[in-house]
Scaffold this motif. Structure first.
Motif, PDB file in Angstrom:
ATOM      1  N   ASN A 178       0.861  -1.181   0.000  1.00  0.00           N
ATOM      2  CA  ASN A 178       0.000   0.000   0.000  1.00  0.00           C
ATOM      3  C   ASN A 178       0.897   1.230   0.000  1.00  0.00           C
ATOM      4  OD1 ASN A 178      -1.850   2.040   0.416  1.00  0.00           O
ATOM      5  ND2 ASN A 178      -2.911   1.026   2.101  1.00  0.00           N
ATOM      6  N   LEU A 179       0.892   1.981  -1.074  1.00  0.00           N
ATOM      7  CA  LEU A 179       1.745   3.166  -1.185  1.00  0.00           C
ATOM      8  C   LEU A 179       1.346   4.262  -0.212  1.00  0.00           C
ATOM      9  CD1 LEU A 179       1.900   3.386  -5.087  1.00  0.00           C
ATOM     10  CD2 LEU A 179       3.664   2.459  -3.565  1.00  0.00           C
ATOM     11  N   ASN A 180       0.135   4.160   0.351  1.00  0.00           N
ATOM     12  CA  ASN A 180      -0.358   5.174   1.277  1.00  0.00           C
ATOM     13  C   ASN A 180      -0.195   4.762   2.738  1.00  0.00           C
ATOM     14  OD1 ASN A 180      -1.775   7.518  -0.240  1.00  0.00           O
ATOM     15  ND2 ASN A 180      -2.275   5.675  -1.399  1.00  0.00           N
ATOM     16  N   ALA A 181       0.673   3.810   2.981  1.00  0.00           N
ATOM     17  CA  ALA A 181       1.006   3.394   4.347  1.00  0.00           C
ATOM     18  C   ALA A 181       2.519   3.275   4.447  1.00  0.00           C
ATOM     19  CB  ALA A 181       0.327   2.061   4.673  1.00  0.00           C
ATOM     20  N   SER A 182       3.000   3.026   5.647  1.00  0.00           N
ATOM     21  CA  SER A 182       4.442   2.831   5.810  1.00  0.00           C
ATOM     22  C   SER A 182       4.897   1.688   4.919  1.00  0.00           C
ATOM     23  CB  SER A 182       4.760   2.513   7.270  1.00  0.00           C
ATOM     24  OG  SER A 182       4.413   3.601   8.110  1.00  0.00           O
ATOM     25  N   LEU A 183       5.973   1.903   4.197  1.00  0.00           N
ATOM     26  CA  LEU A 183       6.439   0.898   3.241  1.00  0.00           C
ATOM     27  C   LEU A 183       7.214  -0.210   3.955  1.00  0.00           C
ATOM     28  CD1 LEU A 183       7.693   3.247   0.386  1.00  0.00           C
ATOM     29  CD2 LEU A 183       5.521   2.005   0.495  1.00  0.00           C
ATOM     30  N   TYR A 200      -4.959   8.848  -9.602  1.00  0.00           N
ATOM     31  CA  TYR A 200      -6.112   8.650  -8.717  1.00  0.00           C
ATOM     32  C   TYR A 200      -5.959   9.370  -7.385  1.00  0.00           C
ATOM     33  CZ  TYR A 200      -6.924   5.013 -12.134  1.00  0.00           C
ATOM     34  OH  TYR A 200      -7.109   4.347 -13.321  1.00  0.00           O
ATOM     35  N   PHE A 201      -4.807  10.067  -7.186  1.00  0.00           N
ATOM     36  CA  PHE A 201      -4.525  10.721  -5.913  1.00  0.00           C
ATOM     37  C   PHE A 201      -4.702  12.227  -6.029  1.00  0.00           C
ATOM     38  CE2 PHE A 201      -1.093   7.223  -5.204  1.00  0.00           C
ATOM     39  CZ  PHE A 201      -2.085   6.295  -4.945  1.00  0.00           C
ATOM     40  N   ASP A 202      -5.079  12.874  -4.925  1.00  0.00           N
ATOM     41  CA  ASP A 202      -5.064  14.326  -4.900  1.00  0.00           C
ATOM     42  C   ASP A 202      -3.620  14.784  -4.672  1.00  0.00           C
ATOM     43  OD1 ASP A 202      -4.535  14.104  -2.140  1.00  0.00           O
ATOM     44  OD2 ASP A 202      -6.627  14.456  -1.581  1.00  0.00           O
ATOM     45  N   ILE A 203      -3.397  16.086  -4.762  1.00  0.00           N
ATOM     46  CA  ILE A 203      -2.029  16.611  -4.760  1.00  0.00           C
ATOM     47  C   ILE A 203      -1.295  16.301  -3.465  1.00  0.00           C
ATOM     48  CG2 ILE A 203      -2.769  18.900  -4.000  1.00  0.00           C
ATOM     49  CD1 ILE A 203       0.135  18.112  -6.423  1.00  0.00           C
ATOM     50  N   GLU A 204      -1.962  16.392  -2.330  1.00  0.00           N
ATOM     51  CA  GLU A 204      -1.291  16.135  -1.063  1.00  0.00           C
ATOM     52  C   GLU A 204      -0.929  14.660  -0.925  1.00  0.00           C
ATOM     53  OE1 GLU A 204       0.767  16.527   2.238  1.00  0.00           O
ATOM     54  OE2 GLU A 204       0.084  18.165   0.940  1.00  0.00           O
ATOM     55  N   THR A 205      -1.808  13.777  -1.398  1.00  0.00           N
ATOM     56  CA  THR A 205      -1.493  12.344  -1.366  1.00  0.00           C
ATOM     57  C   THR A 205      -0.305  12.042  -2.267  1.00  0.00           C
ATOM     58  OG1 THR A 205      -3.816  11.813  -0.931  1.00  0.00           O
ATOM     59  CG2 THR A 205      -2.415  10.031  -1.734  1.00  0.00           C
ATOM     60  N   LYS A 206      -0.247  12.682  -3.439  1.00  0.00           N
ATOM     61  CA  LYS A 206       0.907  12.501  -4.323  1.00  0.00           C
ATOM     62  C   LYS A 206       2.197  12.894  -3.621  1.00  0.00           C
ATOM     63  CE  LYS A 206      -1.622  13.427  -8.623  1.00  0.00           C
ATOM     64  NZ  LYS A 206      -1.766  14.333  -9.778  1.00  0.00           N
ATOM     65  N   ARG A 207       2.174  14.030  -2.942  1.00  0.00           N
ATOM     66  CA  ARG A 207       3.383  14.492  -2.247  1.00  0.00           C
ATOM     67  C   ARG A 207       3.820  13.486  -1.191  1.00  0.00           C
ATOM     68  NH1 ARG A 207       0.720  20.366  -1.556  1.00  0.00           N
ATOM     69  NH2 ARG A 207       1.379  21.309  -3.535  1.00  0.00           N
ATOM     70  N   GLN A 208       2.871  12.969  -0.429  1.00  0.00           N
ATOM     71  CA  GLN A 208       3.203  12.021   0.629  1.00  0.00           C
ATOM     72  C   GLN A 208       3.751  10.722   0.045  1.00  0.00           C
ATOM     73  OE1 GLN A 208      -0.292  11.534   3.074  1.00  0.00           O
ATOM     74  NE2 GLN A 208      -0.405  13.703   3.575  1.00  0.00           N
ATOM     75  N   VAL A 210       5.310  10.224  -2.907  1.00  0.00           N
ATOM     76  CA  VAL A 210       6.649  10.430  -3.460  1.00  0.00           C
ATOM     77  C   VAL A 210       7.664  10.617  -2.332  1.00  0.00           C
ATOM     78  CG1 VAL A 210       8.081  11.951  -4.875  1.00  0.00           C
ATOM     79  CG2 VAL A 210       5.787  11.312  -5.646  1.00  0.00           C
ATOM     80  N   ARG A 211       7.285  11.350  -1.300  1.00  0.00           N
ATOM     81  CA  ARG A 211       8.180  11.558  -0.155  1.00  0.00           C
ATOM     82  C   ARG A 211       8.520  10.228   0.511  1.00  0.00           C
ATOM     83  NH1 ARG A 211       4.950  14.666   2.993  1.00  0.00           N
ATOM     84  NH2 ARG A 211       5.288  16.384   1.541  1.00  0.00           N
ATOM     85  N   ARG A 212       7.563   9.318   0.550  1.00  0.00           N
ATOM     86  CA  ARG A 212       7.756   8.010   1.168  1.00  0.00           C
ATOM     87  C   ARG A 212       8.683   7.120   0.319  1.00  0.00           C
ATOM     88  NH1 ARG A 212       2.375   7.092   1.623  1.00  0.00           N
ATOM     89  NH2 ARG A 212       2.227   8.340   3.506  1.00  0.00           N
ATOM     90  N   ILE A 213       8.581   7.288  -1.000  1.00  0.00           N
ATOM     91  CA  ILE A 213       9.298   6.408  -1.919  1.00  0.00           C
ATOM     92  C   ILE A 213      10.743   6.851  -2.155  1.00  0.00           C
ATOM     93  CG2 ILE A 213       9.406   5.765  -4.381  1.00  0.00           C
ATOM     94  CD1 ILE A 213       6.377   5.515  -4.331  1.00  0.00           C
ATOM     95  N   LEU A 214      10.982   8.153  -2.169  1.00  0.00           N
ATOM     96  CA  LEU A 214      12.282   8.670  -2.603  1.00  0.00           C
ATOM     97  C   LEU A 214      13.484   8.102  -1.850  1.00  0.00           C
ATOM     98  CD1 LEU A 214      11.811  12.410  -3.586  1.00  0.00           C
ATOM     99  CD2 LEU A 214      12.258  10.433  -5.031  1.00  0.00           C
ATOM    100  N   PRO A 215      13.402   7.830  -0.538  1.00  0.00           N
ATOM    101  CA  PRO A 215      14.566   7.241   0.131  1.00  0.00           C
ATOM    102  C   PRO A 215      14.959   5.877  -0.427  1.00  0.00           C
ATOM    103  CG  PRO A 215      13.057   8.181   1.750  1.00  0.00           C
ATOM    104  CD  PRO A 215      12.340   8.196   0.430  1.00  0.00           C
ATOM    105  N   LEU A 216      14.065   5.224  -1.161  1.00  0.00           N
ATOM    106  CA  LEU A 216      14.354   3.911  -1.726  1.00  0.00           C
ATOM    107  C   LEU A 216      15.037   3.992  -3.085  1.00  0.00           C
ATOM    108  CD1 LEU A 216      12.165   3.375   0.473  1.00  0.00           C
ATOM    109  CD2 LEU A 216      11.330   1.512  -0.955  1.00  0.00           C
ATOM    110  N   LEU A 217      15.213   5.204  -3.594  1.00  0.00           N
ATOM    111  CA  LEU A 217      15.869   5.399  -4.891  1.00  0.00           C
ATOM    112  C   LEU A 217      17.319   5.823  -4.677  1.00  0.00           C
ATOM    113  CD1 LEU A 217      15.455   5.527  -8.009  1.00  0.00           C
ATOM    114  CD2 LEU A 217      14.868   7.945  -7.719  1.00  0.00           C
ATOM    115  N   ARG A 218      18.232   5.101  -5.299  1.00  0.00           N
ATOM    116  CA  ARG A 218      19.652   5.432  -5.167  1.00  0.00           C
ATOM    117  C   ARG A 218      19.935   6.822  -5.753  1.00  0.00           C
ATOM    118  NH1 ARG A 218      22.334   0.484  -4.241  1.00  0.00           N
ATOM    119  NH2 ARG A 218      21.334  -1.338  -5.213  1.00  0.00           N
ATOM    120  N   PRO A 219      20.914   7.546  -5.212  1.00  0.00           N
ATOM    121  CA  PRO A 219      21.366   8.761  -5.885  1.00  0.00           C
ATOM    122  C   PRO A 219      21.796   8.441  -7.310  1.00  0.00           C
ATOM    123  CG  PRO A 219      22.279   8.637  -3.667  1.00  0.00           C
ATOM    124  CD  PRO A 219      21.609   7.319  -3.925  1.00  0.00           C
ATOM    125  N   GLY A 220      21.342   9.229  -8.250  1.00  0.00           N
ATOM    126  CA  GLY A 220      21.599   8.953  -9.656  1.00  0.00           C
ATOM    127  C   GLY A 220      20.571   8.048 -10.287  1.00  0.00           C
ATOM    128  N   GLY A 221      19.652   7.494  -9.476  1.00  0.00           N
ATOM    129  CA  GLY A 221      18.622   6.608  -9.994  1.00  0.00           C
ATOM    130  C   GLY A 221      17.495   7.360 -10.678  1.00  0.00           C
TER     131      GLY A 221
END
Length: 251
Positions: A178-183, A200-208, A210-221
């Motif tokens: 669930n992308l809208n819960a702790s990963l 399907y998400f409103d703007i605030e949900t999108k921000r949350q 992406v903010r949740r996912i970004l730590p899982l992306l390597r620098p340069g990824g």
């Protein structure tokens, strides 16, 4: 539904909701949507069924092909990470996207170690994805050389279908996320595909999300959304490298 899955069901979606749940109400012998709502409040398992019914899962092999062209020509050849190349398909639906990724990665990376995590909120589509079996007409979008190399044509009782070869299926780990819960602990990735889900998400949900996912992306990824999406107003932590494709700056 918004609280559980981040899906915004406005009044304009009333007919869609009614149409997709009507058969379920009949199956449960419920006489009204109010009765079904009370059922949802009392039964967490039924909430998952409702999510499965209300999430749109249209997908196909090599959808938005420019992304896979860029993956083949612009991303994979330049990867410098020493460990296995890791990709996350964050809204994998019935599996066509991660299997497409797998075909491209197998072609480009050769003997280099690699793997894919493919996740979705819907348990129903994940069951289909894990099987890797599809109607033969769904093979139309797969280039013929890749179809011959990575797919098996059904015979006998499986005539009219094809299946992704086991050696490719074995490279993909399917997870319910669930992308809208702790990963959960998914590790870090060189590339994240998150296509056709944030619409399907409103703007605030999108921000949350992406903010949740970004730590899982390597620098340069790289981070890829669909051609109908962008991250304007969602995140300034990623740099656009072409329409719908973003890069996380090096540390």
């Amino acid at each position: 539904m918004y609280r559980h899955a981040g899906i915004s069901l406005t009044d304009a979606k009333k007919q869609l909701v009614a149409g997709r749940l009507a058969k379920r109400l009949r199956h449960l012998n419920l006489s009204s949507y109010g009765d079904y709502f009370r059922r949802l409040q009392a039964d967490g398992g039924e909430m998952q069924t409702a999510v499965d019914l209300l999430t749109t899962n249209e997908t196909y092999f090599f959808r938005e092909p420019k992304h896979f062209d860029f993956l083949r020509d612009g991303i994979l050849p330049g990867l410098k990470s020493k460990g296995p190349v890791r990709v996350w398909s964050g809204a994998c639906s019935s599996g066509e996207e991660p299997y497409t990724l797998a075909m491209v990665m197998a072609e480009v990376l050769g003997g280099r170690p690699w793997g894919i995590v493919a996740s979705d909120l819907s348990s129903r589509v994940l069951a289909t994805a894990r099987q890797g079996r599809y109607p033969i007409e769904d093979a139309a979008g797969i280039p013929r050389p890749l179809l011959r190399k990575y797919c098996l044509k059904g015979v006998g009782s499986q005539e009219g279908t094809f299946m992704i070869k086991p050696e490719l299926r074995g490279r993909i780990e399917f997870r319910q996320v669930n992308l809208n819960a702790s990963l959960p602990d998914l590790g870090v990735f060189d590339l994240i595909f998150l296509r056709n889900v944030m619409i399907y998400f409103d703007i605030e949900t999108k921000r949350q999300v992406v903010r949740r996912i970004l730590p899982l992306l390597r620098p340069g990824g790289h981070f890829v959304v669909s051609h109908s999406e962008n991250l304007n107003g969602v995140s300034d932590a990623l740099k656009a490298v072409r329409p719908s494709v973003y890069c996380k700056p090096e540390a």
